[in-house]
Design an enzyme around this catalytic site. Structure first.
Site, PDB file in Angstrom:
ATOM      1  N   LYS A 165      41.136  38.917  38.995  1.00  0.00           N
ATOM      2  CA  LYS A 165      42.533  38.506  39.206  1.00  0.00           C
ATOM      3  C   LYS A 165      42.832  38.322  40.689  1.00  0.00           C
ATOM      4  O   LYS A 165      43.445  37.328  41.096  1.00  0.00           O
ATOM      5  CB  LYS A 165      43.478  39.540  38.584  1.00  0.00           C
ATOM      6  CG  LYS A 165      43.347  39.666  37.072  1.00  0.00           C
ATOM      7  CD  LYS A 165      44.363  40.596  36.477  1.00  0.00           C
ATOM      8  CE  LYS A 165      44.160  42.036  36.879  1.00  0.00           C
ATOM      9  NZ  LYS A 165      42.894  42.601  36.339  1.00  0.00           N
ATOM     10  N   THR A 166      42.392  39.250  41.505  1.00  0.00           N
ATOM     11  CA  THR A 166      42.615  39.130  42.948  1.00  0.00           C
ATOM     12  C   THR A 166      41.852  37.940  43.521  1.00  0.00           C
ATOM     13  O   THR A 166      42.381  37.197  44.364  1.00  0.00           O
ATOM     14  CB  THR A 166      42.185  40.428  43.665  1.00  0.00           C
ATOM     15  OG1 THR A 166      42.921  41.529  43.137  1.00  0.00           O
ATOM     16  CG2 THR A 166      42.442  40.324  45.159  1.00  0.00           C
ATOM     17  N   ASP A 176      49.800  42.713  43.404  1.00  0.00           N
ATOM     18  CA  ASP A 176      48.904  43.353  42.448  1.00  0.00           C
ATOM     19  C   ASP A 176      49.663  44.459  41.718  1.00  0.00           C
ATOM     20  O   ASP A 176      50.583  45.065  42.265  1.00  0.00           O
ATOM     21  CB  ASP A 176      47.699  43.936  43.184  1.00  0.00           C
ATOM     22  CG  ASP A 176      46.566  44.297  42.240  1.00  0.00           C
ATOM     23  OD1 ASP A 176      46.521  43.738  41.124  1.00  0.00           O
ATOM     24  OD2 ASP A 176      45.727  45.135  42.611  1.00  0.00           O
ATOM     25  N   THR A 183      47.409  44.970  34.951  1.00  0.00           N
ATOM     26  CA  THR A 183      46.466  45.481  33.962  1.00  0.00           C
ATOM     27  C   THR A 183      47.190  45.933  32.704  1.00  0.00           C
ATOM     28  O   THR A 183      46.552  46.324  31.731  1.00  0.00           O
ATOM     29  CB  THR A 183      45.669  46.666  34.536  1.00  0.00           C
ATOM     30  OG1 THR A 183      46.586  47.665  34.998  1.00  0.00           O
ATOM     31  CG2 THR A 183      44.800  46.221  35.689  1.00  0.00           C
ATOM     32  N   ARG A 233      33.006  43.424  38.562  1.00  0.00           N
ATOM     33  CA  ARG A 233      33.047  44.448  39.612  1.00  0.00           C
ATOM     34  C   ARG A 233      32.015  45.528  39.354  1.00  0.00           C
ATOM     35  O   ARG A 233      31.328  45.988  40.274  1.00  0.00           O
ATOM     36  CB  ARG A 233      34.443  45.061  39.711  1.00  0.00           C
ATOM     37  CG  ARG A 233      34.550  46.137  40.801  1.00  0.00           C
ATOM     38  CD  ARG A 233      35.955  46.685  40.903  1.00  0.00           C
ATOM     39  NE  ARG A 233      36.862  45.655  41.393  1.00  0.00           N
ATOM     40  CZ  ARG A 233      38.165  45.625  41.140  1.00  0.00           C
ATOM     41  NH1 ARG A 233      38.705  46.548  40.366  1.00  0.00           N
ATOM     42  NH2 ARG A 233      38.919  44.669  41.637  1.00  0.00           N
TER      43      ARG A 233
END
Length: 355
Positions: free
Chosen positions: A76-77, A121, A170, A229
């Site tokens: 997302k980032t 975020d 999230t 990640r």
């Protein structure tokens, strides 16, 4: 970018925690794709986002505000930063918990130049007064700043430059309806399949200078819980093992040996995951049992079990959530090498990642 650092619930085993760790900022910055064409996975989201951006650029308009939802670690980032790069715009980064007062948000908005991208975020955690100010900014590019208190308070309208807000969450269900409705484009990020993670690993290995063999990539990918990640984190740990105890080449055998050292099993369970599943089976007969009781049994906080361990165990088909509590599935019993009782949910011993 310290506002973005949100460690997962306290635990010693961070290799499989999808939340960003404080020490990973520089590495993640190096591995992030810079353009949409470089982004691996999420094909539907990429196609939709490309249409949104290209359409706005062709018209010379500001793109609609964008909301990304989904579990941590899926990109997302990275997509927020790609949006800014594709638009040729600057990006300002913050997080929901950092915006406690309307003044914090007003100061950030007033410093935006025309066309800038503002990335928030964990936007579902923004304070309600700041969120209400954000409504007006998203719709009319204006904020009302209140000066003074009580009967003498005065509201001063402040015009701000047109901008694009990119929000990430999230927990999409925690977003208020008015905030969600103000986003022109929303996208849900899905977990990656092993083949996509292998592409991520090969790209990361090229950037980091790791001698990653094809069979090594396959082995790491299938233990990465569908999360880039985590895949990149495991790659770095396997690289350490390969450089210290071998010739530096990451093969299947080296990956297996390294991940055994780090307590990551064949489908991506770590020590705590196995402890939770083992407690459910051995201490509670497979359930049903409440999350608090399970947390006490493994000596962890209930939030750690619920937010870090349980989602993956449910996705992998090893644990099921019922109105009466958590229960071990037939696959969960089988993963521990035990015969499942007749009343265990599900009759499949295969897991989500047997693909």
């Amino acid at each position: 970018m310290t506002e973005l650092d949100e460690d997962g619930p306290g635990r010693d085993e961070v290799a499989l925690d999808p939340h960003r760790q404080a020490t990973e900022q520089d590495v993640e910055r190096t591995l992030r794709p810079h353009h949409l064409a470089e982004f691996i996975g999420q094909p539907r989201v990429r196609e939709q986002l490309e249409l949104v951006l290209r359409g706005a650029l062709n018209r010379g308009d500001q793109p609609d505000h964008v909301l990304f939802s989904g579990p941590p670690g899926l990109g997302k980032t990275s997509l927020a930063m790609i949006i800014a790069a594709e638009l040729g715009a600057a990006i300002r980064v913050t997080s929901g918990p950092a915006l406690e007062r309307p003044g914090d948000l007003a100061a950030m908005l007033s410093n935006l130049a025309e066309g800038d991208v503002l990335f928030i975020d964990e936007i579902h955690r923004i304070a309600r007064p700041a969120e209400e100010m954000l409504y007006l900014a998203m719709e009319d590019y204006r904020v009302d700043v209140v000066v003074g208190k009580g009967p003498g308070a005065t509201s001063i309208p402040l015009e701000i430059a047109p901008f694009t807000l990119v929000g990430a969450t999230t927990r999409s269900g925690a977003l208020t309806g008015p905030l969600r409705d103000r986003f022109g484009f929303t996208a849900h990020m899905e977990f990656y399949v092993p083949a996509e993670l292998e592409q991520v690993l090969r790209r990361s290995a090229g950037i980091l200078g790791v001698d990653l063999r094809d069979d090594g990539a396959v082995e790491i990918a299938r233990r990465s819980r569908g999360t880039p990640r985590i895949a990149n984190r495991l790659l770095r740990r396997v690289r350490d093992y390969a450089e210290v105890r071998s010739d530096g080449a990451v093969t299947r055998e080296i990956a297996r040996a390294a991940l055994e050292v780090y307590d990551v099993d064949e489908i991506g369970l770590d020590r705590l995951d196995r402890a939770v599943l083992g407690a459910l089976v051995h201490s509670f007969g497979g359930g049903p049992v409440g999350i608090s009781s399970m947390a006490v049994a493994v000596g962890e906080e209930s939030t750690t079990v619920e937010e870090v361990c349980e989602p993956f165990l449910v996705r992998a088909g090893l644990l099921a959530r019922t109105p009466r509590g958590r229960v071990a599935t037939a696959a969960g019993w089988a993963h521990l090498g035990l015969p499942a009782p007749e009343n265990a949910p599900g009759g499949q011993s295969a897991t989500l990642f047997d693909v």
